[in-house]
Design an enzyme around this catalytic site. Structure first.
Site, PDB file in Angstrom:
ATOM      1  N   ASP A  52      72.258 -62.665 -98.605  1.00 52.15           N
ATOM      2  CA  ASP A  52      72.622 -61.263 -98.467  1.00 52.15           C
ATOM      3  C   ASP A  52      72.078 -60.625 -97.192  1.00 52.15           C
ATOM      4  O   ASP A  52      72.214 -59.421 -96.995  1.00 52.15           O
ATOM      5  CB  ASP A  52      72.167 -60.484 -99.708  1.00 52.15           C
ATOM      6  CG  ASP A  52      73.167 -59.409-100.107  1.00 52.15           C
ATOM      7  OD1 ASP A  52      74.310 -59.465 -99.628  1.00 52.15           O
ATOM      8  OD2 ASP A  52      72.805 -58.520-100.901  1.00 52.15           O
ATOM      9  N   LYS A 108      72.238 -58.830-111.622  1.00 57.88           N
ATOM     10  CA  LYS A 108      73.358 -59.774-111.570  1.00 57.88           C
ATOM     11  C   LYS A 108      73.224 -60.755-112.737  1.00 57.88           C
ATOM     12  O   LYS A 108      72.254 -61.511-112.803  1.00 57.88           O
ATOM     13  CB  LYS A 108      73.342 -60.544-110.251  1.00 57.88           C
ATOM     14  CG  LYS A 108      73.568 -59.661-109.029  1.00 57.88           C
ATOM     15  CD  LYS A 108      73.454 -60.459-107.749  1.00 57.88           C
ATOM     16  CE  LYS A 108      73.551 -59.548-106.523  1.00 57.88           C
ATOM     17  NZ  LYS A 108      74.892 -59.001-106.302  1.00 57.88           N
ATOM     18  N   ASP A 160      73.274 -52.270-107.826  1.00 57.91           N
ATOM     19  CA  ASP A 160      73.734 -53.494-107.167  1.00 57.91           C
ATOM     20  C   ASP A 160      74.716 -53.199-106.035  1.00 57.91           C
ATOM     21  O   ASP A 160      75.244 -54.108-105.422  1.00 57.91           O
ATOM     22  CB  ASP A 160      74.352 -54.452-108.202  1.00 57.91           C
ATOM     23  CG  ASP A 160      74.522 -55.864-107.658  1.00 57.91           C
ATOM     24  OD1 ASP A 160      73.796 -56.219-106.697  1.00 57.91           O
ATOM     25  OD2 ASP A 160      75.376 -56.614-108.172  1.00 57.91           O
ATOM     26  N   ASP A 210      68.719 -60.182-103.191  1.00 60.82           N
ATOM     27  CA  ASP A 210      69.344 -59.115-103.969  1.00 60.82           C
ATOM     28  C   ASP A 210      69.459 -59.537-105.431  1.00 60.82           C
ATOM     29  O   ASP A 210      70.316 -60.328-105.791  1.00 60.82           O
ATOM     30  CB  ASP A 210      70.726 -58.788-103.396  1.00 60.82           C
ATOM     31  CG  ASP A 210      71.457 -57.743-104.229  1.00 60.82           C
ATOM     32  OD1 ASP A 210      70.778 -57.001-104.971  1.00 60.82           O
ATOM     33  OD2 ASP A 210      72.696 -57.670-104.136  1.00 60.82           O
ATOM     34  N   GLU A 220      73.703 -51.876-103.253  1.00 67.23           N
ATOM     35  CA  GLU A 220      72.530 -51.461-102.486  1.00 67.23           C
ATOM     36  C   GLU A 220      72.682 -51.649-100.991  1.00 67.23           C
ATOM     37  O   GLU A 220      72.054 -50.936-100.204  1.00 67.23           O
ATOM     38  CB  GLU A 220      71.288 -52.223-102.986  1.00 67.23           C
ATOM     39  CG  GLU A 220      71.076 -53.605-102.394  1.00 67.23           C
ATOM     40  CD  GLU A 220      72.248 -54.578-102.604  1.00 67.23           C
ATOM     41  OE1 GLU A 220      72.501 -55.383-101.685  1.00 67.23           O
ATOM     42  OE2 GLU A 220      72.909 -54.547-103.656  1.00 67.23           O
ATOM     43  N   LYS A 280      73.338 -55.958 -92.216  1.00 64.66           N
ATOM     44  CA  LYS A 280      72.714 -55.814 -93.537  1.00 64.66           C
ATOM     45  C   LYS A 280      71.633 -56.874 -93.691  1.00 64.66           C
ATOM     46  O   LYS A 280      71.866 -58.050 -93.442  1.00 64.66           O
ATOM     47  CB  LYS A 280      73.773 -55.968 -94.628  1.00 64.66           C
ATOM     48  CG  LYS A 280      73.215 -55.927 -96.049  1.00 64.66           C
ATOM     49  CD  LYS A 280      74.320 -56.130 -97.087  1.00 64.66           C
ATOM     50  CE  LYS A 280      73.748 -56.342 -98.475  1.00 64.66           C
ATOM     51  NZ  LYS A 280      74.793 -56.626 -99.479  1.00 64.66           N
ATOM     52  N   ARG A 303      75.037 -50.979 -98.920  1.00 64.09           N
ATOM     53  CA  ARG A 303      75.573 -49.789 -98.233  1.00 64.09           C
ATOM     54  C   ARG A 303      74.504 -48.686 -98.119  1.00 64.09           C
ATOM     55  O   ARG A 303      74.548 -47.877 -97.198  1.00 64.09           O
ATOM     56  CB  ARG A 303      76.818 -49.286 -98.960  1.00 64.09           C
ATOM     57  CG  ARG A 303      76.580 -48.814-100.367  1.00 64.09           C
ATOM     58  CD  ARG A 303      77.858 -48.726-101.187  1.00 64.09           C
ATOM     59  NE  ARG A 303      78.370 -50.046-101.525  1.00 64.09           N
ATOM     60  CZ  ARG A 303      79.490 -50.270-102.217  1.00 64.09           C
ATOM     61  NH1 ARG A 303      80.213 -49.241-102.633  1.00 64.09           N
ATOM     62  NH2 ARG A 303      79.890 -51.487-102.483  1.00 64.09           N
TER      63      ARG A 303
END
Length: 526
Positions: A320, A307, A380, A300, A382, A295, A384
């Protein structure tokens, strides 16, 4: 989808170029009393510190050192209340030896795991930093009964700890001290070509771990998707005899119908870069084809589901891309090790998850490159979405096995804490391989269930699926989502490393996953 390229210079911050520690290692069989240098470090278990009726050590090595020091070692360690517990250490500056200082480092009730020996190396490096030492020797108080193969892996783990313990990521500090440690002698664990080869291997893996740490530590205003792609190209260029790089731009990703990945990337002025490195051995037949998928969210924000609130950790969302860092760190290490008989694809769908008028909205339906449609009920969730297209792409490379790594869910951190990554796979064989590799690499994995009945919560009324279910079993439903994008003929594992990617205590990246990936690739090489 038009993008203007944003320069990676927001805030005018540019990292200082710092070379990783250059430490020479040698395996020796010398008399510790005669060894000359700055620090003699001795790893001791609680059992090693058992004393006789005269309060003298029963352990022969400690007995010998104590005798040379006229009883001062036993006296000083007793005064310091040093019992050999894990994490304990005591530094003694005593006249009478060739070494200027003796450091006793606790290994607990009995050292056998890779992590214990790595900790011994790290503790020695910490003592060297404190004393500004340039040369140290490391030994174990007890080596009787350790099999020859275990001596090799113990020496390798000690060396890894010494290198990683010497490394400080000071690229963004205006003033800092450079490490002084230059040479490490590992005494009493054997000599010869086998151990020297193992020490070189430790150095190769550590160079990958250090790169991984630097990538995760770099802030999002410095490490954009484009800069991450440039780092990947740099690795391929450095080891061009075995590695090649292909970086796909937006137009090429559109051609491959990567709507899921591009949906996440749509809000950012920093364009996405789809990274594909390929390792091919310098000679011989390829028997296994593997893919490592990471990933790669360089930041993010959460998107429209931004968030917010205490504990959201938005200020840490540079981490992330920890999965991407693990994959690229492994590529760097394997470029040096050059295993035979295995082809490895390193894949990262790099982008940012931001907010703008061009961005993906809650309720949008996006289409992945395998044709499956996804109703986005949370922007959020995202990671995946980017991994979906990356996994389809990996399967299209003709690989037999895939391991993906991602800082995917807070649910996994709640379940397993900050030190253990959760692993999900339908394959018992692959689980055994990767967990075995993690044990050899000194990292902690725990297999979690892929409970198929939980997929009910991921069904959509208007698309094939939603991108997130309820709060319960969140890391399981995330893994079940990823499974929809993997060919049934391919063995696949998902590693949720949201917990161990970053150390709050050390305020920095851990380099998690790289040791495990390298060990796993080697298990699949001939």
């Amino acid at each position: 989808m038009a993008h203007s390229i944003a320069r990676a210079t927001l805030g005018l911050t540019q990292p200082t170029k710092i070379d990783p520690p250059k430490i020479s290692f040698s395996a020796k069989d010398v008399d510790l009393v005669e060894w000359k240098g700055d620090i003699l470090a001795v790893g001791v278990t609680e059992k090693d510190l058992v004393r006789d009726e005269n309060s003298k050590f029963k352990n022969s090595l400690l007995q010998k050192l104590d005798s040379k020091l006229q009883g001062l070692l036993s006296e000083a360690s007793a005064e310091e209340e040093f019992t050999g517990k894990t994490g304990q250490s005591t530094v003694l500056r005593l006249p009478g030896l060739g070494a200027k200082r003796v450091v006793l480092i606790g290994l607990g009730s009995g050292a056998s795991a890779t992590s214990a020996y790595r900790s011994l190396g790290e503790a020695t490096a910490a003592a060297a930093k404190s004393a500004r030492a340039s040369n140290v020797a490391i030994t174990l108080a007890s080596t009787e009964g350790i099999l020859a193969e275990l001596k090799l892996t113990s020496a390798s783990a000690i060396a890894s700890g010494a290198v990683l313990g010497s490394f400080d990521d000071i690229r963004f500090k205006s003033e800092s001290k450079l490490a002084t440690l230059k040479s490490v002698d590992i005494i009493g664990l054997g000599t010869g070509p086998e151990i020297e080869k193992k020490l070189k291997y430790a150095g190769d893996v550590c160079s990958g771990i250090i790169l991984g740490k630097q990538l995760v530590n770099a802030p999002a205003n410095v490490l954009t998707p484009g800069v991450l792609a440039a780092e990947a190209e740099k690795i391929a260029s450095e080891y061009s005899d075995v590695l090649s790089a292909k970086i796909l731009n937006v137009e090429q990703c559109i051609e491959l119908k990567m709507g899921s990945y591009l949906g996440v990337a749509a809000a950012s002025t920093n364009p996405p870069h789809f990274i594909h490195l390929c390792y091919k051995p310098p000679s011989g037949e390829v028997k296994n084809k593997l893919a490592l998928v990471g990933k790669g969210l360089t930041f993010d924000s959460g998107g429209y589901n931004i968030k917010t609130g205490p504990g959201c950790s938005i200020e840490l969302m540079k981490v992330d891309m920890g999965g991407a860092a693990a994959v690229l760190g492994a590529a760097k290490a394997l470029g040096q090790i050059k295993p035979a008989g295995v082809e490895v694809h390193f894949i990262v769908a790099a982008c940012e998850n931001m907010i703008s008028g061009t961005g993906m909205r809650p309720g949008d339906i996006i289409t992945a490159s395998n044709g499956k449609t996804i109703e986005v009920n949370n922007t959020d969730a995202e990671g995946r979405l980017t991994l979906a297209d990356a996994l389809v792409y990996a399967c299209n490379q003709g690989v037999e096995k895939i391991v993906d790594l991602a800082t995917l869910t807070g649910a996994c951190v709640v379940a397993l804490g900050p030190s253990i990554a959760g692993v999900f796979t339908p394959s018992d064989e692959l689980a055994k391989e990767v967990v075995g590799a993690s044990e050899a690499g000194g990292e902690k994995l725990w297999r979690m269930p892929l409970e198929e009945s939980y997929w009910e919560s991921m069904k959509s009324g208007v698309a094939d699926m939603v991108n997130t279910g309820g709060r319960q079993g969140g890391s399981i439903t995330a893994a079940l989502f990823l499974k929809q994008f993997v060919d049934e003929k391919v063995q696949w594992m998902h590693i949720d490393m949201a917990g161990p990617v970053y150390s709050d205590k050390k305020k920095g990246a851990t380099g998690f996953g790289i040791s495990t990936l390298v060990e796993w690739v080697l298990k699949n090489s001939s």
